[in-house]
Design an enzyme around this catalytic site. Structure first.
Site, PDB file in Angstrom:
ATOM      1  N   ASP A   1      23.788  15.903  -6.694  1.00  0.00           N
ATOM      2  CA  ASP A   1      22.866  15.838  -7.487  1.00  0.00           C
ATOM      3  C   ASP A   1      23.185  15.426  -8.983  1.00  0.00           C
ATOM      4  OD1 ASP A   1      20.538  15.293  -6.198  1.00  0.00           O
ATOM      5  OD2 ASP A   1      20.176  17.225  -6.456  1.00  0.00           O
TER       6      ASP A   1
ATOM      7  N   LYS B   1      18.725  11.728  -9.414  1.00  0.00           N
ATOM      8  CA  LYS B   1      17.523  11.338 -10.284  1.00  0.00           C
ATOM      9  C   LYS B   1      17.841  11.067 -11.008  1.00  0.00           C
ATOM     10  CE  LYS B   1      15.764  12.988  -6.067  1.00  0.00           C
ATOM     11  NZ  LYS B   1      14.812  14.469  -5.686  1.00  0.00           N
TER      12      LYS B   1
ATOM     13  N   MET C   1      12.416  21.211 -17.071  1.00  0.00           N
ATOM     14  CA  MET C   1      11.901  20.177 -17.306  1.00  0.00           C
ATOM     15  C   MET C   1      10.953  19.762 -17.702  1.00  0.00           C
ATOM     16  SD  MET C   1      11.897  19.476 -12.973  1.00  0.00           S
ATOM     17  CE  MET C   1      11.338  21.162 -12.148  1.00  0.00           C
TER      18      MET C   1
HETATM   19  N1  SAH Z   1      17.345  24.488  -9.629  1.00  0.00           N
HETATM   20  C1  SAH Z   1      18.129  23.472 -11.009  1.00  0.00           C
HETATM   21  C2  SAH Z   1      16.989  23.247 -11.732  1.00  0.00           C
HETATM   22  C3  SAH Z   1      16.645  22.072 -10.918  1.00  0.00           C
HETATM   23  S1  SAH Z   1      15.332  21.407 -12.351  1.00  0.00           S
HETATM   24  C4  SAH Z   1      18.419  25.661 -11.552  1.00  0.00           C
HETATM   25  O1  SAH Z   1      18.406  26.538 -10.843  1.00  0.00           O
HETATM   26  O2  SAH Z   1      18.812  25.676 -12.862  1.00  0.00           O
HETATM   27  C5  SAH Z   1      16.009  20.371 -13.424  1.00  0.00           C
HETATM   28  C6  SAH Z   1      15.986  21.209 -15.123  1.00  0.00           C
HETATM   29  O3  SAH Z   1      16.593  22.203 -14.456  1.00  0.00           O
HETATM   30  C7  SAH Z   1      15.845  20.716 -16.067  1.00  0.00           C
HETATM   31  O4  SAH Z   1      15.369  19.907 -16.258  1.00  0.00           O
HETATM   32  C8  SAH Z   1      16.649  21.140 -17.547  1.00  0.00           C
HETATM   33  O5  SAH Z   1      15.396  21.774 -17.563  1.00  0.00           O
HETATM   34  C9  SAH Z   1      17.218  22.681 -16.017  1.00  0.00           C
HETATM   35  N2  SAH Z   1      18.471  22.254 -16.293  1.00  0.00           N
HETATM   36  C10 SAH Z   1      19.111  22.279 -15.674  1.00  0.00           C
HETATM   37  N3  SAH Z   1      20.558  22.553 -16.368  1.00  0.00           N
HETATM   38  C11 SAH Z   1      20.451  22.947 -17.312  1.00  0.00           C
HETATM   39  C12 SAH Z   1      21.454  23.179 -18.451  1.00  0.00           C
HETATM   40  N4  SAH Z   1      22.930  23.456 -18.412  1.00  0.00           N
HETATM   41  N5  SAH Z   1      20.674  23.209 -19.277  1.00  0.00           N
HETATM   42  C13 SAH Z   1      19.187  23.305 -20.092  1.00  0.00           C
HETATM   43  N6  SAH Z   1      18.324  23.593 -18.643  1.00  0.00           N
HETATM   44  C14 SAH Z   1      19.258  22.722 -17.722  1.00  0.00           C
END
Ligand code: SAH
Length: 507
Positions: A36, A58, A173
């Site tokens: 991803d 995406k 998100m």
């Molecule tokens: N499965 C992922 C989340 C996916 S949804 C997890 O467990 O982290 C994607 C969202 O995750 C982003 O919009 C943001 O809100 C958050 N996110 C992912 N990576 C991030 C990062 N390095 N710093 C802050 N927020 C993050």
């Protein structure tokens, strides 16, 4: 036909080292990796050669592969007997559609395993110095999608309950909806004075944190232009950041430092800089190549017993020598009887890696230092073998000859100009995106200038600190018209990092 298997793997929040051991094993043994957008590319470099890498990212508004396509691809590859890693940011089951993918695999009868990951919801908070729970503050935590527009009356979020139902609220998100989210929370009974934070690109060098209250965090985020990926954290625990902000407080955090050494050597310097919080950018100005003619090295290897001394001056010299020794079906026993000497501690370590005990180690590449260690030991007429780079400095053979030795210098490897794109570095320099450039040898300076290929390097270096490993390298830089800001006092990688640290601590 044997069925393959799909590993649904969490890649962690950003910092590539936060992948799990099991996740890493999956990556290393897979035939196919489908990854991803938020997966750090460094993680992909652990894949074996020949692994098929498929981007399924995406980015908002631009779908590369639809969810159905991804599901179909996973099933098709697995039914062809492939081992597949489906690599997702953070944890695969937290807002990652991992559940849906697993369901479709189960329905298709494809074997799968789930490898949980470190979620950004907890890790990005931790890297901002915010523990999501704390006994003195709260024992409850909710992780909420901020994806749904609360104004459209999203039925999946019960705002009255969520607003006051858990001590800490973490929204993922949610950046586009942040004004609506804070409004809903306040309208549903959460105090506007509740501490709030936004952490963008947490656990990476791009991490940026804003601190405010429920009442003002949204406006702050707009003013700062922060967008996803970011966490929104609301709750009293946010106030702990004041004490616990460890990551952004590391001395070199936010500094981008160019590492110009050969790829084979860069990682030691990069790791040392990263340990202090810097972002190390590798731009190898040197590539290592085989000698044009192996005959002199082979002759030396075939008559090692003639030498009273064998002296190595670099880690690469050691590796190249022993690679060739092996190629000629020989092993370190050939060195029996020779006195072994290494210039510098890293060279010594490399020799020890071949099971050798090193007799003498002058710490530095200076005539006085070498004489101090070797005089009285090197006797008139002693034969000395020096396996080294094609363009090595003359100081060592000259000093040894002065001591009466008969020196054979043989080329064990060549250094050639690196293959990276100088134009990219020029662009970054123009945009002020590089804070420090490091030079670890005269060749790194010369090749850097060749690769940049601009009329006047110094105009590009305004506001950039040029750091050299020692006076020889600094001298070469100045001779070539490059200003020098920092010279290490101890001519080692540690010394170089130290002088960079001092520079920024003073600022
Ligand atoms: N499965 C992922 C989340 C996916 S949804 C997890 O467990 O982290 C994607 C969202 O995750 C982003 O919009 C943001 O809100 C958050 N996110 C992912 N990576 C991030 C990062 N390095 N710093 C802050 N927020 C993050």
């Amino acid at each position: 036909m044997v069925k393959g298997v799909v590993y649904l793997v969490g890649a962690g929040p950003g910092d590539p080292k936060l992948i799990t051991v099991k996740g890493l094993e999956c990556i290393q043994k897979s035939d196919v990796i489908i990854y991803d957008r938020l997966v750090d590319k460094k993680i992909l470099s652990f894949a074996g050669p020949g692994t098929e890498l498929i981007y399924a990212g995406k980015s908002p508004g631009c779908h590369t592969l639809g969810q159905m396509d991804i599901n179909r691809l996973l099933i098709e590859k697995a039914l062809n007997g492939k081992i597949i890693t489906r690599l997702k940011g953070g944890d695969p089951f937290l807002f990652g559609r991992g559940g849906e993918e697993a369901e479709s695999l189960a329905e298709a009868g494809v074997p799968f395993e789930i490898v949980p990951g470190v979620t950004s919801a907890i890790a990005a908070a931790a890297y901002a110095g915010i523990p999501v729970t704390h006994r003195d503050y709260t024992s409850t935590l909710a992780m909420i999608t901020g994806n749904e527009d609360p104004l459209k009356g999203d039925p999946s979020i019960d705002w009255p309950k969520i607003s006051t139902g858990a001590g800490t609220l973490v929204f993922l998100m949610g950046m586009a909806n942040l004004p609506h989210i804070t409004k809903q929370l306040i309208e549903n009974g959460r105090s506007p004075q509740t501490p709030a934070a936004v952490v963008r690109w947490g656990t990476t060098p791009k991490q940026r944190t804003l601190i405010g209250t429920l009442a003002d965090i949204s406006e702050q985020a707009v003013n700062a232009g922060l967008t996803n990926p970011a966490l929104i954290i609301i709750g009293e625990v946010v106030s702990l950041r004041e004490k616990l902000n460890w990551y952004e407080n590391r001395p070199l955090f936010g500094r981008r430092i160019l590492v110009t050494r050969a790829r084979e050597q860069a990682s030691i310097l990069s790791a040392a800089l990263e340990a202090q919080g810097a972002e190390a950018l590798e731009f190898p100005t040197i590539s290592l190549a085989e000698p044009r003619d192996f005959a002199p090295l082979d002759r030396a290897i075939n008559s090692l017993s003639r030498y009273k001394w064998v002296i190595f001056t670099s880690v690469n010299g050691v590796y190249s020598f022993f690679r060739r020794l092996r190629f000629l079906h020989k092993d370190p026993r050939e060195l029996y009887g020779a006195i072994l000497c290494a210039i510098g501690p890293k060279t010594k370590e490399a020799m020890e890696g071949y099971g050798l005990v090193v007799d003498y180690v002058p710490g530095e590449f200076r005539a006085e230092e070498i004489i101090k260690v070797l005089q009285d030991k090197v006797k008139k007429g002693d034969r000395v073998l020096l396996p080294r780079a094609d363009i090595a400095r003359k100081i060592l053979p000259d000093t040894l000859t002065e001591l009466g030795a008969v020196v054979d210098e043989v080329t064990a490897y060549r250094t050639v100009t690196g293959e990276g794109q100088g134009s990219k570095v020029v662009e970054m320099l123009e945009e002020g995106k590089i804070n420090v450039i490091t030079f670890t040898s005269s060749s790194t300076v010369r090749n850097f200038i060749t690769m940049l290929n601009v009329p006047n390097v110094n105009t590009l270096l305004t506001g950039v600190a040029v750091a050299c490993i020692g006076p020889i390298t600094a001298g070469t830089a100045r001779d070539m018209g490059v200003k020098v800001d920092l010279v290490a006092e101890e001519y080692t990688i540690e010394g170089l990092v130290k002088v960079i640290l001092q520079y920024f601590t003073k600022q």
